[in-house]
Design a protein around this motif. Structure first.
Motif, PDB file in Angstrom:
ATOM      1  N   GLN A  69       0.832  -1.204   0.000  1.00  0.00           N
ATOM      2  CA  GLN A  69       0.000   0.000   0.000  1.00  0.00           C
ATOM      3  C   GLN A  69       0.865   1.253   0.000  1.00  0.00           C
ATOM      4  N   ALA A  70       0.550   2.152  -0.916  1.00  0.00           N
ATOM      5  CA  ALA A  70       1.318   3.392  -1.033  1.00  0.00           C
ATOM      6  C   ALA A  70       1.053   4.315   0.153  1.00  0.00           C
ATOM      7  N   PRO A  71       2.026   5.149   0.525  1.00  0.00           N
ATOM      8  CA  PRO A  71       1.786   6.192   1.522  1.00  0.00           C
ATOM      9  C   PRO A  71       0.704   7.143   1.021  1.00  0.00           C
ATOM     10  N   THR A  72       0.011   7.765   1.928  1.00  0.00           N
ATOM     11  CA  THR A  72      -1.046   8.761   1.659  1.00  0.00           C
ATOM     12  C   THR A  72      -2.223   8.178   0.889  1.00  0.00           C
ATOM     13  N   ALA A  73      -2.349   6.859   0.833  1.00  0.00           N
ATOM     14  CA  ALA A  73      -3.520   6.200   0.265  1.00  0.00           C
ATOM     15  C   ALA A  73      -3.862   5.030   1.169  1.00  0.00           C
ATOM     16  N   GLY A  74      -5.114   4.576   1.121  1.00  0.00           N
ATOM     17  CA  GLY A  74      -5.500   3.517   2.052  1.00  0.00           C
ATOM     18  C   GLY A  74      -6.519   2.554   1.509  1.00  0.00           C
ATOM     19  N   GLN A  75      -6.692   2.505   0.188  1.00  0.00           N
ATOM     20  CA  GLN A  75      -7.706   1.648  -0.411  1.00  0.00           C
ATOM     21  C   GLN A  75      -7.554   0.195   0.006  1.00  0.00           C
ATOM     22  N   GLY A 307       3.979   1.976   4.468  1.00  0.00           N
ATOM     23  CA  GLY A 307       3.433   3.235   3.966  1.00  0.00           C
ATOM     24  C   GLY A 307       2.751   4.091   5.009  1.00  0.00           C
ATOM     25  N   ASP A 308       2.322   3.478   6.108  1.00  0.00           N
ATOM     26  CA  ASP A 308       1.669   4.233   7.182  1.00  0.00           C
ATOM     27  C   ASP A 308       2.641   5.103   7.965  1.00  0.00           C
ATOM     28  N   THR A 309       3.923   4.864   7.807  1.00  0.00           N
ATOM     29  CA  THR A 309       4.894   5.525   8.680  1.00  0.00           C
ATOM     30  C   THR A 309       5.402   6.861   8.142  1.00  0.00           C
ATOM     31  N   PHE A 310       5.000   7.224   6.917  1.00  0.00           N
ATOM     32  CA  PHE A 310       5.458   8.494   6.345  1.00  0.00           C
ATOM     33  C   PHE A 310       4.491   8.933   5.259  1.00  0.00           C
ATOM     34  N   ASN A 311       4.633  10.169   4.835  1.00  0.00           N
ATOM     35  CA  ASN A 311       3.780  10.722   3.784  1.00  0.00           C
ATOM     36  C   ASN A 311       4.582  10.905   2.505  1.00  0.00           C
ATOM     37  N   ASN A 312       4.029  10.436   1.414  1.00  0.00           N
ATOM     38  CA  ASN A 312       4.635  10.635   0.107  1.00  0.00           C
ATOM     39  C   ASN A 312       3.643  10.144  -0.935  1.00  0.00           C
ATOM     40  N   LEU A 313       3.769  10.593  -2.147  1.00  0.00           N
ATOM     41  CA  LEU A 313       2.873  10.181  -3.206  1.00  0.00           C
ATOM     42  C   LEU A 313       3.332   8.872  -3.832  1.00  0.00           C
ATOM     43  N   ALA A 314       2.379   8.102  -4.343  1.00  0.00           N
ATOM     44  CA  ALA A 314       2.729   6.858  -5.034  1.00  0.00           C
ATOM     45  C   ALA A 314       3.658   7.129  -6.211  1.00  0.00           C
ATOM     46  N   ASN A 435      17.229 -11.141   3.779  1.00  0.00           N
ATOM     47  CA  ASN A 435      18.254 -11.125   2.740  1.00  0.00           C
ATOM     48  C   ASN A 435      17.518 -11.117   1.405  1.00  0.00           C
ATOM     49  N   TYR A 436      17.220  -9.934   0.922  1.00  0.00           N
ATOM     50  CA  TYR A 436      16.410  -9.825  -0.275  1.00  0.00           C
ATOM     51  C   TYR A 436      17.105 -10.389  -1.506  1.00  0.00           C
ATOM     52  N   ALA A 437      18.426 -10.410  -1.522  1.00  0.00           N
ATOM     53  CA  ALA A 437      19.153 -10.948  -2.670  1.00  0.00           C
ATOM     54  C   ALA A 437      18.854 -12.430  -2.876  1.00  0.00           C
ATOM     55  N   LEU A 438      18.634 -13.158  -1.771  1.00  0.00           N
ATOM     56  CA  LEU A 438      18.328 -14.587  -1.844  1.00  0.00           C
ATOM     57  C   LEU A 438      16.849 -14.859  -2.040  1.00  0.00           C
ATOM     58  N   GLY A 439      16.016 -13.836  -1.771  1.00  0.00           N
ATOM     59  CA  GLY A 439      14.581 -14.010  -1.819  1.00  0.00           C
ATOM     60  C   GLY A 439      14.017 -14.247  -0.445  1.00  0.00           C
ATOM     61  N   ASN A 440      13.478 -13.207   0.157  1.00  0.00           N
ATOM     62  CA  ASN A 440      12.806 -13.285   1.464  1.00  0.00           C
ATOM     63  C   ASN A 440      11.573 -12.411   1.440  1.00  0.00           C
ATOM     64  N   ARG A 441      10.591 -12.795   2.253  1.00  0.00           N
ATOM     65  CA  ARG A 441       9.467 -11.908   2.567  1.00  0.00           C
ATOM     66  C   ARG A 441       9.545 -11.569   4.051  1.00  0.00           C
ATOM     67  N   ILE A 442       8.837 -10.520   4.435  1.00  0.00           N
ATOM     68  CA  ILE A 442       8.777 -10.132   5.835  1.00  0.00           C
ATOM     69  C   ILE A 442       7.313 -10.019   6.240  1.00  0.00           C
ATOM     70  N   PRO A 443       7.004 -10.075   7.537  1.00  0.00           N
ATOM     71  CA  PRO A 443       5.637  -9.774   7.947  1.00  0.00           C
ATOM     72  C   PRO A 443       5.333  -8.315   7.599  1.00  0.00           C
ATOM     73  N   SER A 444       4.174  -8.050   7.064  1.00  0.00           N
ATOM     74  CA  SER A 444       3.810  -6.661   6.802  1.00  0.00           C
ATOM     75  C   SER A 444       3.949  -5.849   8.086  1.00  0.00           C
ATOM     76  N   GLU A 445       4.473  -4.653   7.968  1.00  0.00           N
ATOM     77  CA  GLU A 445       4.711  -3.832   9.157  1.00  0.00           C
ATOM     78  C   GLU A 445       3.418  -3.402   9.851  1.00  0.00           C
ATOM     79  N   ILE A 446       2.280  -3.562   9.161  1.00  0.00           N
ATOM     80  CA  ILE A 446       1.005  -3.215   9.803  1.00  0.00           C
ATOM     81  C   ILE A 446       0.143  -4.465  10.024  1.00  0.00           C
ATOM     82  N   SER A 447       0.777  -5.643  10.020  1.00  0.00           N
ATOM     83  CA  SER A 447       0.047  -6.888  10.191  1.00  0.00           C
ATOM     84  C   SER A 447      -0.684  -6.926  11.530  1.00  0.00           C
ATOM     85  N   VAL A 448      -1.910  -7.468  11.513  1.00  0.00           N
ATOM     86  CA  VAL A 448      -2.659  -7.681  12.749  1.00  0.00           C
ATOM     87  C   VAL A 448      -2.403  -9.084  13.300  1.00  0.00           C
ATOM     88  N   LEU A 449      -1.639  -9.892  12.561  1.00  0.00           N
ATOM     89  CA  LEU A 449      -1.316 -11.242  13.003  1.00  0.00           C
ATOM     90  C   LEU A 449      -0.015 -11.234  13.782  1.00  0.00           C
TER      91      LEU A 449
END
Length: 486
Positions: A69-75, A307-314, A435-449
């Motif tokens: 999700q882009a900053p300054t949007a919340g769809q 995206g919730d942590t700062f303001n900027n346009l997509a 380690n993004y070079a090897l291929g990793n995902r992270i928990p979304s920073e706004i995850s409710v889980l």
């Protein structure tokens, strides 16, 4: 027929985005006598690609961490939070059942009446593809009691494993009937995928079967014998299965482009670090095929859910590189090669897997419009994508799945998410250890889980559970579908 098919797309895109169609999954839209198998197939294909290339492309892009999700949007903040409610799938469920599957059932029934074995095979393969998708994202769904009209308006769900086995049996029967009596179907160019090229549909059916067998890899239904038989026959996809009948006019365009970029103004989806940095660090040229440069001509991404942590346009970040006429893909040659590579690693002792893996990477480059020769240095000895064998089945399979993940971005986002659920690759790790070079995902920073947990299923749509007492809602989004055993 192109104008007719675009009309279907206009209607279906409008239905999916603007309203929650109140059709029941048992409603039969095929009673008008003027409907032909060709018209019904066109409508079914349009329904399917509107879902897979629209709502599911958006959702899968978040869950596979292609975009965030882009900053300054919340769809789509609730998607990035893993906090969707039970209304999310109302439109998609209706479109797949009341639209796609009902139309495909008509194609199969009418083709059987006339002895059109080619039409039966096309309808059966696409019906299996659609039901598999439903099982993969919802778990147990109405199947054996579905499509009975007024005779059963509250169908019970069927276990996903039972559905899978029955779908494979039906594909086998359709293939056998066609090979015994190869009738050239009258559907012709009303088939928007392969224009009724039956050699391609046979290959599609075999590739779909291989995909289904590999979904079972971590279950008690894993079937090395069947897989090895398919591998020995070696009759898999040679041409991408794609719907490319899009125009540039209003509502004639790619469904993701139509909704996200035109209707919503291209303000929501920005590149996620997870995929972007995999490409970027590895200097992979697919980056500029998958994402667009920002308004300043630079390529930038953000951390998943940040995206919730700062303001900027997509527009300050890279966004999906989807155009009005970008095709929607069901299966690709690259995916077929990666499926074969995984199968050879799991059930063939690894012989031949390296060649299929490398061909998968090369054909992925081609699907993105790049020269396959550009992939060669990546695959050479010492290259960042060099195939390494002998480190155990899961470690070897990981290489294949990471490249499959990298090859499915905006090709088939939902398939990428489903495969991450099945294999747990790319792994979900803390942001600090990624380690993004090897291929990793992270928990979304706004995850409710909690912790590294991510969704593994979708809620049944509430417009179905409220009317059908035989469908019991999932307790949460972390319940597992039948093949999710790793």
């Amino acid at each position: 027929m192109k104008s007719i098919n675009k009309l279907f797309l206009v209607l279906l895109t409008g239905i999916l985005f603007s309203c929650e169609n109140q059709l029941d999954i048992n409603t039969d839209p095929n009673s008008p006598t003027e409907i032909t198998p060709g018209l019904a197939l066109s409508a079914a294909q349009a329904s399917l690609i509107t879902v897979t290339g629209g709502d599911f492309s958006n959702l899968g892009g978040f869950y596979a961490q292609y975009h965030t999700q882009a900053p300054t949007a919340g769809q789509y903040e609730t998607i990035d939070q893993y906090n969707m409610d039970t209304s999310y799938a109302n439109r998609t469920w209706t479109e797949l059942y009341a639209g796609c599957i009902n139309d495909l059932e008509f194609v199969i029934t009418e083709s059987n009446k006339t002895g059109d074995t080619g039409g039966v095979l096309i309808g059966t393969a696409l019906k299996a593809y659609t039901f598999q998708l439903l099982v993969d994202v919802f778990g147990d769904v109405p199947y054996t009691e579905a499509l009975q009209g007024v005779n059963n308006i509250t169908p019970k769900t069927t276990e996903g494993s039972v559905i899978y086995l029955d779908l494979i049996a039906k594909i086998d029967a359709a293939l056998a009937s066609y090979k015994a009596n190869p009738v050239t179907t009258s559907i012709g160019k009303q088939d928007n995928i392969y224009e009724s090229d039956m050699d391609q549909w046979v290959k599609f059916a075999n590739t779909l079967k291989l995909k289904m067998y590999l979904r079972m890899a971590y279950t008690s239904l894993a079937n090395p014998t069947k897989v090895n038989t398919l591998l020995a026959e070696n009759d898999f996809l040679e041409s991408d299965a794609k719907f490319s009948n899009f125009g540039t006019g209003l509502n004639q365009r790619n469904p993701f482009y139509e909704v996200q970029m035109i209707f919503l103004g291209d303000v929501n989806n920005v590149a996620s670090n997870s995929l972007f940095e995999f490409y970027n660090i590895n200097e992979d040229p697919r980056l500029e095929s998958v994402f667009r440069a920002n308004s300043a001509g630079a390529y930038l991404s953000i951390s998943q859910g940040s995206g919730d942590t700062f303001n900027n346009l997509a527009s300050n970040y890279s966004r999906p590189n989807i155009k009005a006429d970008t095709p929607v893909y069901l299966l690709t040659v690259a995916e077929s090669n990666f499926l074969q590579a995984e199968a050879l690693i799991r059930y063939g002792g690894g012989a031949g897997a390296k060649a299929k893996y490398e061909e998968g990477v090369k054909t992925s480059f081609e699907t993105y419009g790049l020269s396959r020769a550009l992939a060669t240095p990546f695959l050479a000895t010492g290259g960042v994508y060099e195939y390494i064998s002998g480190s155990g089945i899961e470690a070897t399979v990981r290489q294949v799945i990471i490249q499959k993940w990298a090859s499915l971005a905006y090709i088939n986002n939902m398939e990428a998410y489903i495969e991450t659920t099945r294999t747990k690759f790319p792994e979900i790790v803390t942001k600090a250890s990624a380690n993004y070079a090897l291929g990793n995902r992270i928990p979304s920073e706004i995850s409710v889980l909690s912790g590294n947990t991510v969704p593994s299923i979708l809620y049944y749509p509430d417009n179905e559970t409220e009317r059908n007492p035989n469908i019991k809602q999932h307790l949460n989004l972390t319940q597992k579908v039948w093949w999710d055993k790793k």
